[in-house]
Design a protein around this motif. Structure first.
Motif, PDB file in Angstrom:
ATOM      1  N   GLN A  71       0.846  -1.085  -0.030  1.00  0.00           N
ATOM      2  CA  GLN A  71      -0.092   0.115  -0.079  1.00  0.00           C
ATOM      3  C   GLN A  71       1.134   1.206   0.214  1.00  0.00           C
ATOM      4  O   GLN A  71       1.810   1.135   0.621  1.00  0.00           O
ATOM      5  N   LEU A 128      -7.015  10.855   3.938  1.00  0.00           N
ATOM      6  CA  LEU A 128      -5.893  10.631   4.738  1.00  0.00           C
ATOM      7  C   LEU A 128      -6.504   9.804   5.987  1.00  0.00           C
ATOM      8  O   LEU A 128      -5.566   8.861   6.566  1.00  0.00           O
ATOM      9  N   SER A 129      -7.785   9.785   6.212  1.00  0.00           N
ATOM     10  CA  SER A 129      -8.277   8.779   7.222  1.00  0.00           C
ATOM     11  C   SER A 129      -8.923   7.397   6.456  1.00  0.00           C
ATOM     12  O   SER A 129      -9.593   6.619   7.120  1.00  0.00           O
ATOM     13  N   CYS A 130      -8.751   7.404   5.109  1.00  0.00           N
ATOM     14  CA  CYS A 130      -9.238   6.294   4.536  1.00  0.00           C
ATOM     15  C   CYS A 130     -10.923   5.892   4.721  1.00  0.00           C
ATOM     16  O   CYS A 130     -11.031   5.013   5.328  1.00  0.00           O
ATOM     17  N   CYS A 135     -10.465   3.122   9.968  1.00  0.00           N
ATOM     18  CA  CYS A 135     -10.260   3.115   8.722  1.00  0.00           C
ATOM     19  C   CYS A 135     -10.997   1.914   7.939  1.00  0.00           C
ATOM     20  O   CYS A 135     -11.689   0.951   8.398  1.00  0.00           O
ATOM     21  N   THR A 136     -10.974   1.856   6.361  1.00  0.00           N
ATOM     22  CA  THR A 136     -11.298   0.912   5.483  1.00  0.00           C
ATOM     23  C   THR A 136     -10.750  -0.374   6.181  1.00  0.00           C
ATOM     24  O   THR A 136     -11.425  -1.552   5.687  1.00  0.00           O
ATOM     25  N   ALA A 137      -9.557  -0.262   6.485  1.00  0.00           N
ATOM     26  CA  ALA A 137      -9.075  -1.621   6.980  1.00  0.00           C
ATOM     27  C   ALA A 137      -9.390  -1.960   8.411  1.00  0.00           C
ATOM     28  O   ALA A 137      -9.170  -1.411   9.508  1.00  0.00           O
ATOM     29  N   GLY A 142      -6.817   1.042   0.902  1.00  0.00           N
ATOM     30  CA  GLY A 142      -6.052  -0.015   1.385  1.00  0.00           C
ATOM     31  C   GLY A 142      -6.221  -1.563   0.916  1.00  0.00           C
ATOM     32  O   GLY A 142      -6.412  -2.412   1.492  1.00  0.00           O
ATOM     33  N   CYS A 175      -4.463  -4.892   4.352  1.00  0.00           N
ATOM     34  CA  CYS A 175      -3.765  -3.250   4.090  1.00  0.00           C
ATOM     35  C   CYS A 175      -2.457  -3.681   4.184  1.00  0.00           C
ATOM     36  O   CYS A 175      -1.830  -4.296   5.257  1.00  0.00           O
ATOM     37  N   LYS A 233      -0.512   7.508  -1.994  1.00  0.00           N
ATOM     38  CA  LYS A 233      -1.709   7.551  -1.562  1.00  0.00           C
ATOM     39  C   LYS A 233      -2.369   8.929  -1.793  1.00  0.00           C
ATOM     40  O   LYS A 233      -1.948   9.782  -1.033  1.00  0.00           O
ATOM     41  N   ARG A 241     -10.034  -3.704  11.197  1.00  0.00           N
ATOM     42  CA  ARG A 241      -9.292  -5.013  11.585  1.00  0.00           C
ATOM     43  C   ARG A 241      -9.508  -5.240  13.218  1.00  0.00           C
ATOM     44  O   ARG A 241      -8.991  -4.349  13.936  1.00  0.00           O
ATOM     45  N   GLY A 297      -5.491   1.406  12.023  1.00  0.00           N
ATOM     46  CA  GLY A 297      -4.665   2.112  10.946  1.00  0.00           C
ATOM     47  C   GLY A 297      -4.846   3.641  10.919  1.00  0.00           C
ATOM     48  O   GLY A 297      -5.785   4.074  11.925  1.00  0.00           O
ATOM     49  N   GLY A 298      -4.151   4.436  10.285  1.00  0.00           N
ATOM     50  CA  GLY A 298      -4.696   5.706   9.876  1.00  0.00           C
ATOM     51  C   GLY A 298      -4.017   6.693  10.965  1.00  0.00           C
ATOM     52  O   GLY A 298      -4.292   6.575  12.210  1.00  0.00           O
TER      53      GLY A 298
HETATM   54  S1  SF4 Z   1      -6.810   1.686   4.931  1.00  0.00           S
HETATM   55 FE1  SF4 Z   1      -6.262   2.203   6.913  1.00  0.00          FE
HETATM   56  S2  SF4 Z   1      -4.355   1.169   7.539  1.00  0.00           S
HETATM   57 FE2  SF4 Z   1      -4.764   1.074   5.365  1.00  0.00          FE
HETATM   58  S3  SF4 Z   1      -3.559   3.120   4.702  1.00  0.00           S
HETATM   59 FE3  SF4 Z   1      -5.766   3.486   4.947  1.00  0.00          FE
HETATM   60  S4  SF4 Z   1      -5.640   4.382   7.017  1.00  0.00           S
HETATM   61 FE4  SF4 Z   1      -3.807   3.035   6.652  1.00  0.00          FE
END
Ligand code: SF4
Lengths: 224, 315
Positions: free
Chosen positions: A85, B190-192, B280-282, A137, B70, A111, B284, B155-156
């Protein structure tokens, strides 16, 4: 509901001028060929401290990725990547003039892309494009696209998460064209629409009694 | 060496922690998948729809290949709930050792990114273990002899913010602050996004921050706070966030927030501390319960916010 899919390109690295000329903001790209990662540590070492790169990056490819893969050394000197990523690109804006000039870079995978200013001044000058990972991601999808780890450099000097990884990738994508070779940006357009909506959602909410320094710039401006 | 009956062995704690970290890194929990599917189904913007489709595809491939979902594998951390009468072999010191060992081993075996570095020298030990890393947070549960271990790989770097409001700022102040946070971090993803929003409301400042993160990471999508005023505000915040139109990655789309969870704590009469965290999208997270008899059960819902944990009275 609109069912339109974005325009899709399957390109080989190193990229040709013709390749870059076709791409428009919002297009989707899949890349095959060699690429290398670099982020804070590698940029500082190469572009600020002036160290020669550990391999001939310019001769290898013109595509670089602002990333630190999730990977480990499985045997001495043998590396494997599980997931891949990119990291937020705008924070490296300061390094882009030197990177594009010295290494002949024609595509930077990050990104969310670059600042408008750098895209227009630096990327346009070099006919380079700015690509963004999506999702953001899609680590498993991007990880799958790695055919081989060709080498990992500066592990000792920078630590594994800042090292330069040279990767052979196959159909690495989907990548979003964030900036084309003419300086047009995807987010510049997307933000116009969003800003209109944003103004509406703020409407009617009274501002707090005690403001914070810097808050007056307004939510429409990107804070970089 | 066998442990006595009713005592949870460290060997088992280690194995469960290892498995929880592995699952967290790879597999989106069911509630997350359902929320992404819903977002995909209702998305009207073509690019956002394409990207959400890819997010779902990525979730499938990650499980099929056993790859982290991710490439930024976040910061592994734990939330541990301990039954009041649970007995641990070697006590809490041994527990923490097992938890730390599991993070180091999973980092190597699943090939997580070694994200944890010294904040000044940037030295990287290479195993996601270091000073105060991984974080371990605890809570307790009455009338229970089990141990719950939740691994979260948050993440993030961005997406979290805190501010102090005055009571007179009211719900408007909270809403504005959420919008400010989304506008600051959501625009370039940035925060996905799409994210699960966690809001900490009240308490002391540090509590408020902690609660916002727990609210974002430890409640399943669709869950609502028992306090009717809080749950009504949760609904309003989801709707508000989605009206911004940032959408997935900030490309412009219908779903910016999969859900919003608020946790409240009693606070100083003069102020309203508020914190926002974004999962975030990940997405987890993995939770397992270890019973006193040594049975292990993984489940989707961490059930972190029990009535006891949110208790109001003295008992
Ligand atoms: S999805 Fe979450 S862990 Fe993956 S790059 Fe985005 S903020 Fe980071």
């Amino acid at each position: 509901m609109e069912t339109l899919r974005p325009r899709e390109w399957h390109l080989k690295a190193p990229l040709s001028q013709g390749d870059n000329g076709k791409l428009r903001p919002g297009d989707i790209v899949y890349l095959t060929g060699p690429t290398y990662t670099a982020r804070d540590g590698a940029y500082r070492r190469m572009l600020v401290e002036g160290h020669e790169p550990p391999v001939d990056l310019r001769g290898l490819t013109n595509v670089t990725m602002q990333s630190s893969p999730a990977g480990v050394e499985v045997a001495p000197g043998v590396y494997h990547v599980s997931s891949l990523q990119a990291t937020a690109g705008f924070r490296y804006a300061q390094y882009m003039p030197a990177l594009l000039e010295r290494f002949g870079v024609k595509a930077v995978i990050s990104k969310a892309g670059m600042t408008d200013e750098v895209r227009q001044r630096v990327f346009r000058h070099h006919g380079a494009v700015s690509l963004s990972t999506v999702g953001y991601g899609l680590g498993a999808i991007y990880g799958r696209a790695i055919e081989r780890v060709l080498g990992v450099y500066w592990v000792e000097e920078l630590g594994i998460s800042e090292a330069i990884w040279v990767l052979q990738v196959k159909e690495l994508g989907p990548l979003l064209v964030e900036g084309d070779a003419e300086g047009n940006g995807f987010f510049a357009q997307a933000n116009e629409e969003i800003n209109e909506r944003l103004a509406q959602v703020y409407q009617g909410l009274k501002p707090p009694v005690f403001r914070r320094i810097g808050e007056e710039q307004g939510p429409k401006r990107e804070p970089f | 060496m066998a442990v006595s009956a009713g005592v949870i062995s460290q060997e088992l704690v280690y194995r469960v922690a290892y498995e929880a970290n592995k699952r967290a890194a790879i597999a989106v929990p069911k509630d997350g998948l359902a929320a992404f599917e819903k977002a995909f189904a209702r998305e009207t913007k073509p690019l956002a729809r394409f990207v959400l489709g890819q997010v779902l595809e990525n979730a499938k491939l990650a499980v099929a290949d056993e790859r982290p979902m991710c490439g930024d594998t976040g910061l592994p951390r734990y939330y541990v709930k301990v039954g009041n009468t649970a007995r641990l072999e070697g006590g809490f010191v041994a527990l923490e050792r097992s938890l730390r060992q599991a993070v180091a081993d999973v980092t190597h075996d699943i090939q997580l990114r070694a994200n944890r570095v010294h904040p000044l020298t940037r030295r990287n030990p290479g195993n996601n273990v270091g000073v105060f890393a991984p974080n371990v947070d605890y809570s307790f549960e009455p009338d229970a002899d089990w141990l719950d271990i939740t691994a979260v790989h948050k993440g993030g770097l961005f997406g979290t913010d805190y501010r102090m409001l005055f009571p007179a700022d009211g719900v408007d102040g909270i809403k504005r602050f959420l919008l400010d946070t989304l506008a600051e971090f959501g625009r370039r993803g940035l925060s996905c996004p799409p994210v699960v929003i966690g809001v900490g409301l009240g308490g002391t400042k540090d509590q408020c921050m902690r609660l916002s993160k727990e609210a974002a990471c430890l409640r399943v999508t669709g869950d609502r706070h028992p306090d009717p005023e809080v749950r009504a505000l949760e609904d309003e915040l989801v709707e508000l966030a989605n009206r911004t139109g940032f959408g997935v990655m900030g490309v412009g789309g219908d779903t910016t927030a999969l859900d919003a969870h608020i946790e409240i704590a009693y606070t100083h009469t003069g102020g309203v501390p508020v914190a926002v965290s974004q999962f975030c999208t990940a997405y987890r997270r993995a939770t397992a319960r270890v019973s006193a008899g040594g049975e292990v059960e993984f489940r989707d819902d961490p059930v972190w916010f029990t009535p006891y944990y949110r208790r109001e009275g003295i008992g």
